[in-house]
Write a protein that holds these residues in place. Sequence first.
Motif, PDB file in Angstrom:
ATOM      1  N   VAL A 175       0.866  -1.179   0.000  1.00  0.00           N
ATOM      2  CA  VAL A 175       0.000   0.000   0.000  1.00  0.00           C
ATOM      3  C   VAL A 175       0.901   1.226   0.000  1.00  0.00           C
ATOM      4  O   VAL A 175       1.904   1.273   0.731  1.00  0.00           O
ATOM      5  N   GLY A 176       0.579   2.216  -0.831  1.00  0.00           N
ATOM      6  CA  GLY A 176       1.396   3.411  -0.915  1.00  0.00           C
ATOM      7  C   GLY A 176       0.569   4.680  -0.905  1.00  0.00           C
ATOM      8  O   GLY A 176      -0.564   4.705  -1.391  1.00  0.00           O
ATOM      9  N   LEU A 177       1.137   5.727  -0.331  1.00  0.00           N
ATOM     10  CA  LEU A 177       0.498   7.037  -0.270  1.00  0.00           C
ATOM     11  C   LEU A 177       1.506   8.071  -0.747  1.00  0.00           C
ATOM     12  O   LEU A 177       2.673   8.033  -0.347  1.00  0.00           O
ATOM     13  N   SER A 178       1.070   9.018  -1.596  1.00  0.00           N
ATOM     14  CA  SER A 178       1.992  10.019  -2.131  1.00  0.00           C
ATOM     15  C   SER A 178       1.332  11.390  -2.167  1.00  0.00           C
ATOM     16  O   SER A 178       0.111  11.513  -2.235  1.00  0.00           O
ATOM     17  N   ALA A 179       2.172  12.425  -2.114  1.00  0.00           N
ATOM     18  CA  ALA A 179       1.711  13.804  -2.248  1.00  0.00           C
ATOM     19  C   ALA A 179       2.817  14.599  -2.921  1.00  0.00           C
ATOM     20  O   ALA A 179       4.002  14.372  -2.651  1.00  0.00           O
ATOM     21  N   GLU A 180       2.442  15.514  -3.817  1.00  0.00           N
ATOM     22  CA  GLU A 180       3.446  16.322  -4.503  1.00  0.00           C
ATOM     23  C   GLU A 180       2.875  17.675  -4.900  1.00  0.00           C
ATOM     24  O   GLU A 180       1.658  17.851  -4.997  1.00  0.00           O
ATOM     25  N   GLN A 181       3.779  18.602  -5.125  1.00  0.00           N
ATOM     26  CA  GLN A 181       3.413  19.948  -5.549  1.00  0.00           C
ATOM     27  C   GLN A 181       4.313  20.347  -6.705  1.00  0.00           C
ATOM     28  O   GLN A 181       5.530  20.181  -6.635  1.00  0.00           O
ATOM     29  N   GLU A 182       3.697  20.870  -7.761  1.00  0.00           N
ATOM     30  CA  GLU A 182       4.475  21.228  -8.943  1.00  0.00           C
ATOM     31  C   GLU A 182       4.295  22.700  -9.283  1.00  0.00           C
ATOM     32  O   GLU A 182       3.174  23.213  -9.304  1.00  0.00           O
ATOM     33  N   GLN A 183       5.445  23.373  -9.562  1.00  0.00           N
ATOM     34  CA  GLN A 183       5.439  24.773  -9.971  1.00  0.00           C
ATOM     35  C   GLN A 183       6.001  24.849 -11.387  1.00  0.00           C
ATOM     36  O   GLN A 183       7.165  24.509 -11.622  1.00  0.00           O
ATOM     37  N   ALA A 184       5.154  25.280 -12.322  1.00  0.00           N
ATOM     38  CA  ALA A 184       5.544  25.351 -13.727  1.00  0.00           C
ATOM     39  C   ALA A 184       5.938  26.767 -14.112  1.00  0.00           C
ATOM     40  O   ALA A 184       5.650  27.737 -13.406  1.00  0.00           O
ATOM     41  N   ASP A 189       0.509  24.882 -12.630  1.00  0.00           N
ATOM     42  CA  ASP A 189       0.836  24.553 -11.239  1.00  0.00           C
ATOM     43  C   ASP A 189      -0.265  23.656 -10.660  1.00  0.00           C
ATOM     44  O   ASP A 189      -1.457  23.884 -10.905  1.00  0.00           O
ATOM     45  N   TYR A 190       0.135  22.640  -9.880  1.00  0.00           N
ATOM     46  CA  TYR A 190      -0.887  21.796  -9.264  1.00  0.00           C
ATOM     47  C   TYR A 190      -0.389  21.141  -7.989  1.00  0.00           C
ATOM     48  O   TYR A 190       0.820  21.025  -7.751  1.00  0.00           O
ATOM     49  N   ASP A 191      -1.347  20.706  -7.178  1.00  0.00           N
ATOM     50  CA  ASP A 191      -1.098  19.857  -6.014  1.00  0.00           C
ATOM     51  C   ASP A 191      -1.710  18.493  -6.314  1.00  0.00           C
ATOM     52  O   ASP A 191      -2.840  18.414  -6.830  1.00  0.00           O
ATOM     53  N   ASN A 192      -0.985  17.435  -5.982  1.00  0.00           N
ATOM     54  CA  ASN A 192      -1.447  16.083  -6.301  1.00  0.00           C
ATOM     55  C   ASN A 192      -1.267  15.171  -5.103  1.00  0.00           C
ATOM     56  O   ASN A 192      -0.291  15.278  -4.364  1.00  0.00           O
ATOM     57  N   TRP A 193      -2.224  14.291  -4.906  1.00  0.00           N
ATOM     58  CA  TRP A 193      -2.024  13.219  -3.931  1.00  0.00           C
ATOM     59  C   TRP A 193      -2.563  11.931  -4.521  1.00  0.00           C
ATOM     60  O   TRP A 193      -3.448  11.940  -5.395  1.00  0.00           O
TER      61      TRP A 193
END
Length: 299
Positions: free
Chosen positions: A189-198, A204-208
Amino acid sequence: MKNSSLVCVLFCASASAANSSDSAVSFTGQASLGGLHNSSLVVAELDKVAAQADNALSANVKLQGKWQASDKLKAQANYQYSRKDYQELNDYDLDIHQFGLEVEYDFTAFSLGVRHDVAKASLAGDDFLKLNLSSLYAAKFLKPDLYVRGALNFKEKKFAQIAQRDADNQGVNLSVFQFFQGGKTMLSVGLSAEQEQAADAQFDYDNWGLNSKVSHKFDLLGQENKLQFGWRYQTSDYQAQGNTAARADTLINYEAQWQVSVYKQVNLVTKLEHGISQSTLENLNYQQNVASVQVEVNF
């Protein structure tokens, strides 16, 4: 800057054990060739979707070298090439070269490692994307059959022709692996979160995300088999631009894979994937089915 620092750590850590008398080096490789049917071709990085099906030839090569520098320190380098060559929609032909370096040290209480990957992708024969990914991770067996790994990730994306999508990305992920029957069965089982600045703020987005996978090895009619099922959920929220409503994407993916050993180091691998994309952008609302068969040779 962060990428350069992690790469430096990779080489410095390896060099410190260069004179170890316990060092051992090994090499492995894999080559595969097959075909696939894709019901809806997608280039996610460009929000590009073809609402028609096509067939493709696929080829993959993987090479890996491992260095057990000491009982505490190990390093590895790997190279991978993959290609998809579609029969009709040649604009979606994809070539990817990837090279990676990794160093891990066992502190007994836990293992600490750094990894750096460079990937270069070509689309329809033209340069498309260059990606640098650096990771710092910690891992530990909490029990002989329970493994936990957490990582900090730093990505840098450079597009060949659309500079407004160039971006820096920071993320974290946590994965838990539970093994059963002496390792024959694995549940993760995996959980992830990231933030991208273009370069352009509209990208630009936030992802989980959340993912799970289960696999099981078994013998059938004297042949080694492996079944694997996976599920992945991802959601991305973009910044609102002016009076335009904020963009939001959701992707759900299901995967089933069956691997059969047909002769010594030769495997037959069949795979089915089903993806569901939902978005506030009309063209990104679609479903995708991919079926593939490959012959895989290990050496």
